[in-house]
Design a protein around this motif. Structure first.
Motif, PDB file in Angstrom:
ATOM      1  N   ASP A 134       0.851  -1.192   0.000  1.00 10.40           N
ATOM      2  CA  ASP A 134       0.000   0.000   0.000  1.00 10.40           C
ATOM      3  C   ASP A 134       0.884   1.239   0.000  1.00 10.40           C
ATOM      4  O   ASP A 134       1.687   1.447   0.902  1.00 10.40           O
ATOM      5  CB  ASP A 134      -0.888  -0.028   1.250  1.00 10.40           C
ATOM      6  CG  ASP A 134      -1.977   1.032   1.246  1.00 10.40           C
ATOM      7  OD1 ASP A 134      -1.747   2.128   0.705  1.00 10.40           O
ATOM      8  OD2 ASP A 134      -3.053   0.770   1.813  1.00 10.40           O
ATOM      9  N   ARG A 184      -0.047   4.435   0.186  1.00 11.05           N
ATOM     10  CA  ARG A 184      -0.592   5.625   0.834  1.00 11.05           C
ATOM     11  C   ARG A 184       0.189   5.996   2.087  1.00 11.05           C
ATOM     12  O   ARG A 184       1.013   5.228   2.582  1.00 11.05           O
ATOM     13  CB  ARG A 184      -2.067   5.384   1.198  1.00 11.05           C
ATOM     14  CG  ARG A 184      -2.984   5.174   0.001  1.00 11.05           C
ATOM     15  CD  ARG A 184      -4.394   4.821   0.452  1.00 11.05           C
ATOM     16  NE  ARG A 184      -4.376   3.599   1.250  1.00 11.05           N
ATOM     17  CZ  ARG A 184      -5.348   3.241   2.082  1.00 11.05           C
ATOM     18  NH1 ARG A 184      -6.408   4.012   2.232  1.00 11.05           N
ATOM     19  NH2 ARG A 184      -5.260   2.113   2.760  1.00 11.05           N
ATOM     20  N   TYR A 239      -3.336   4.473   5.822  1.00  7.83           N
ATOM     21  CA  TYR A 239      -3.199   3.015   5.905  1.00  7.83           C
ATOM     22  C   TYR A 239      -3.750   2.490   7.231  1.00  7.83           C
ATOM     23  O   TYR A 239      -4.471   1.484   7.267  1.00  7.83           O
ATOM     24  CB  TYR A 239      -1.732   2.636   5.736  1.00  7.83           C
ATOM     25  CG  TYR A 239      -1.417   1.188   6.054  1.00  7.83           C
ATOM     26  CD1 TYR A 239      -1.653   0.184   5.117  1.00  7.83           C
ATOM     27  CD2 TYR A 239      -0.870   0.831   7.288  1.00  7.83           C
ATOM     28  CE1 TYR A 239      -1.354  -1.141   5.399  1.00  7.83           C
ATOM     29  CE2 TYR A 239      -0.559  -0.493   7.583  1.00  7.83           C
ATOM     30  CZ  TYR A 239      -0.810  -1.469   6.637  1.00  7.83           C
ATOM     31  OH  TYR A 239      -0.518  -2.788   6.921  1.00  7.83           O
ATOM     32  N   GLU A 256      -9.082   9.675   6.329  1.00  6.36           N
ATOM     33  CA  GLU A 256      -9.365   9.310   4.944  1.00  6.36           C
ATOM     34  C   GLU A 256     -10.024  10.495   4.244  1.00  6.36           C
ATOM     35  O   GLU A 256     -11.230  10.691   4.342  1.00  6.36           O
ATOM     36  CB  GLU A 256     -10.249   8.069   4.862  1.00  6.36           C
ATOM     37  CG  GLU A 256     -10.495   7.612   3.431  1.00  6.36           C
ATOM     38  CD  GLU A 256      -9.231   7.584   2.598  1.00  6.36           C
ATOM     39  OE1 GLU A 256      -9.105   8.437   1.691  1.00  6.36           O
ATOM     40  OE2 GLU A 256      -8.346   6.741   2.868  1.00  6.36           O
ATOM     41  N   HIS A 304      -7.348  -0.406   5.518  1.00  8.48           N
ATOM     42  CA  HIS A 304      -6.535  -1.022   4.470  1.00  8.48           C
ATOM     43  C   HIS A 304      -6.965  -2.454   4.204  1.00  8.48           C
ATOM     44  O   HIS A 304      -7.741  -3.046   4.966  1.00  8.48           O
ATOM     45  CB  HIS A 304      -5.048  -0.963   4.819  1.00  8.48           C
ATOM     46  CG  HIS A 304      -4.651  -1.764   6.041  1.00  8.48           C
ATOM     47  ND1 HIS A 304      -4.579  -1.206   7.289  1.00  8.48           N
ATOM     48  CD2 HIS A 304      -4.305  -3.070   6.187  1.00  8.48           C
ATOM     49  CE1 HIS A 304      -4.198  -2.119   8.170  1.00  8.48           C
ATOM     50  NE2 HIS A 304      -4.029  -3.267   7.522  1.00  8.48           N
ATOM     51  N   ASN A 360       2.642  -1.529   4.321  1.00  9.36           N
ATOM     52  CA  ASN A 360       2.633  -0.117   3.957  1.00  9.36           C
ATOM     53  C   ASN A 360       4.034   0.423   3.683  1.00  9.36           C
ATOM     54  O   ASN A 360       4.938   0.299   4.510  1.00  9.36           O
ATOM     55  CB  ASN A 360       1.988   0.678   5.102  1.00  9.36           C
ATOM     56  CG  ASN A 360       1.847   2.155   4.812  1.00  9.36           C
ATOM     57  OD1 ASN A 360       2.044   3.000   5.662  1.00  9.36           O
ATOM     58  ND2 ASN A 360       1.474   2.503   3.594  1.00  9.36           N
ATOM     59  N   CYS A 376      -2.850   1.658  -3.904  1.00  6.47           N
ATOM     60  CA  CYS A 376      -2.837   2.919  -3.152  1.00  6.47           C
ATOM     61  C   CYS A 376      -4.286   3.296  -2.918  1.00  6.47           C
ATOM     62  O   CYS A 376      -5.094   2.449  -2.552  1.00  6.47           O
ATOM     63  CB  CYS A 376      -2.064   3.994  -3.919  1.00  6.47           C
ATOM     64  SG  CYS A 376      -2.642   4.232  -5.623  1.00  6.47           S
ATOM     65  N   SER A 407      -7.540  -0.363  -6.430  1.00  3.98           N
ATOM     66  CA  SER A 407      -6.959  -0.009  -5.142  1.00  3.98           C
ATOM     67  C   SER A 407      -8.024   0.176  -4.058  1.00  3.98           C
ATOM     68  O   SER A 407      -9.141  -0.323  -4.162  1.00  3.98           O
ATOM     69  CB  SER A 407      -6.059   1.214  -5.298  1.00  3.98           C
ATOM     70  OG  SER A 407      -4.860   0.866  -5.976  1.00  3.98           O
ATOM     71  N   TRP A 408      -7.657   0.885  -2.994  1.00  3.42           N
ATOM     72  CA  TRP A 408      -8.530   0.983  -1.838  1.00  3.42           C
ATOM     73  C   TRP A 408      -9.887   1.608  -2.175  1.00  3.42           C
ATOM     74  O   TRP A 408     -10.918   1.198  -1.632  1.00  3.42           O
ATOM     75  CB  TRP A 408      -7.846   1.780  -0.739  1.00  3.42           C
ATOM     76  CG  TRP A 408      -8.709   1.973   0.475  1.00  3.42           C
ATOM     77  CD1 TRP A 408      -9.302   3.125   0.906  1.00  3.42           C
ATOM     78  CD2 TRP A 408      -9.113   0.955   1.403  1.00  3.42           C
ATOM     79  NE1 TRP A 408     -10.043   2.902   2.050  1.00  3.42           N
ATOM     80  CE2 TRP A 408      -9.950   1.571   2.368  1.00  3.42           C
ATOM     81  CE3 TRP A 408      -8.867  -0.416   1.508  1.00  3.42           C
ATOM     82  CZ2 TRP A 408     -10.517   0.865   3.432  1.00  3.42           C
ATOM     83  CZ3 TRP A 408      -9.444  -1.122   2.561  1.00  3.42           C
ATOM     84  CH2 TRP A 408     -10.251  -0.476   3.504  1.00  3.42           C
TER      85      TRP A 408
END
Length: 289
Positions: free
Chosen positions: A182, A184, A189, A194, A202, A208, A247, A274-275
């Motif tokens: 990840d 970010r 994370y 956010e 995550h 991370n 990410c 991604s997320w």
């Protein structure tokens, strides 16, 4: 220019020389601000490296967002192939990309071109700031519009992608054959903040490494040997696993793919959704604060 042993980075001085000598050179401006959709186009209209053409993340590279996709769903390969042709890119074009944000957006476009099978691509080291630092001119007249259609054809590439289902299957099976990295920041994370997506947290088992760790304090890349040592230490207990980068929306993850590639550690895969895609489906497991 031969792609053999081509560095993925090019200095401002080297680019200036290429502008003078390389008839196959195409410069792409990929400036962007995730918090301001108009920033890139406005900045480009105001000033740019001479003869640079504009590529917009949201308009040119991404398709429509749906309830199932992340924030920057990639357009189909055929659409991206047509984009490159419209930009006048040929199969033998030498492409240099720049932004003004640590290379994040330029490198995402670098990844897209590699995903389409075009290897003769470089990112301007230090971005627009490096160009200005050495005193090279910026173009401020109305930007040019390409009138020549290119012959670019997408090809097979080792730069590949995985889906949410691929990662979910690995989690559910317990096989742990994938190592998800990840890119970010640590707070995002951990699920503490956010700013962009509806859920903080995550993907289970993801580890991370913020993409900014690839850079020195001046915003340029660490040397390949330093990156190699750092990444090998980071991935020390992940031997034998397939490395997957993600990410928030598949953009800054490319920075980590680039860093590993630059360090001589091969080509890792991207989870484009991604997320921002993962967290849209509440049935997927998530680690939240």
């Amino acid at each position: 220019m031969s792609t053999k042993n081509l560095s993925p980075l090019i200095s401002a001085e080297e680019l200036q020389q290429q502008i003078a000598e390389n008839q196959k050179l195409i410069i792409l401006d990929s400036r962007c601000d995730l918090m301001n959709d108009e920033y890139g186009d406005t900045a480009y209209a105001t000033s740019r490296i001479p003869n640079a053409l504009r590529v917009d993340l949201g308009i040119d590279l991404c398709t429509d967002i749906t309830p199932e996709t992340g924030r920057h769903p990639l357009k189909p390969r055929a659409d991206l192939e047509a984009l490159m042709q419209d930009l006048g890119i040929n199969d033998d074009s030498h492409i240099v990309i720049y932004d003004d944000n640590g290379g994040m957006f330029a490198i995402h476009l670098w990844w897209v071109l590699h995903w389409l099978g075009h290897e003769n691509v470089q990112v301007l080291e230090g971005g627009l700031k490096a160009w200005q630092k050495v005193g090279y001119e910026l173009e401020t007249i109305a930007p040019q519009v390409n009138q020549t259609q290119g012959n670019f054809i997408a090809k097979n590439s080792e730069f590949g992608t995985v889906t949410a289902d691929d990662i979910l299957e690995d989690i559910i099976s317990g096989k742990a054959q994938l190592c998800v990295v990840d890119a970010r920041g640590e707070a995002r994370y951990r699920g503490e903040v956010e700013p962009l997506d509806p859920v903080a947290g995550h993907i289970p088992n993801a580890i991370n490494r913020p993409f900014e760790l690839n850079l020195k304090e001046d915003g340029t890349f660490k040397d390949p040997e330093t990156l190699k040592v750092e990444w090998m230490e980071f991935l020390d207990n992940q031997s034998g696993k397939m490395i997957i980068h993600q990410c928030g929306s598949g953009v800054s993850a490319c920075h980590n793919i680039f860093a590993m590639y630059y360090a001589g550690l091969g080509v890792a895969k991207l989870y484009p959704g991604s997320w921002s895609e993962w967290c849209k489906n509440p049935t997927r497991p998530m680690i939240t604060k």
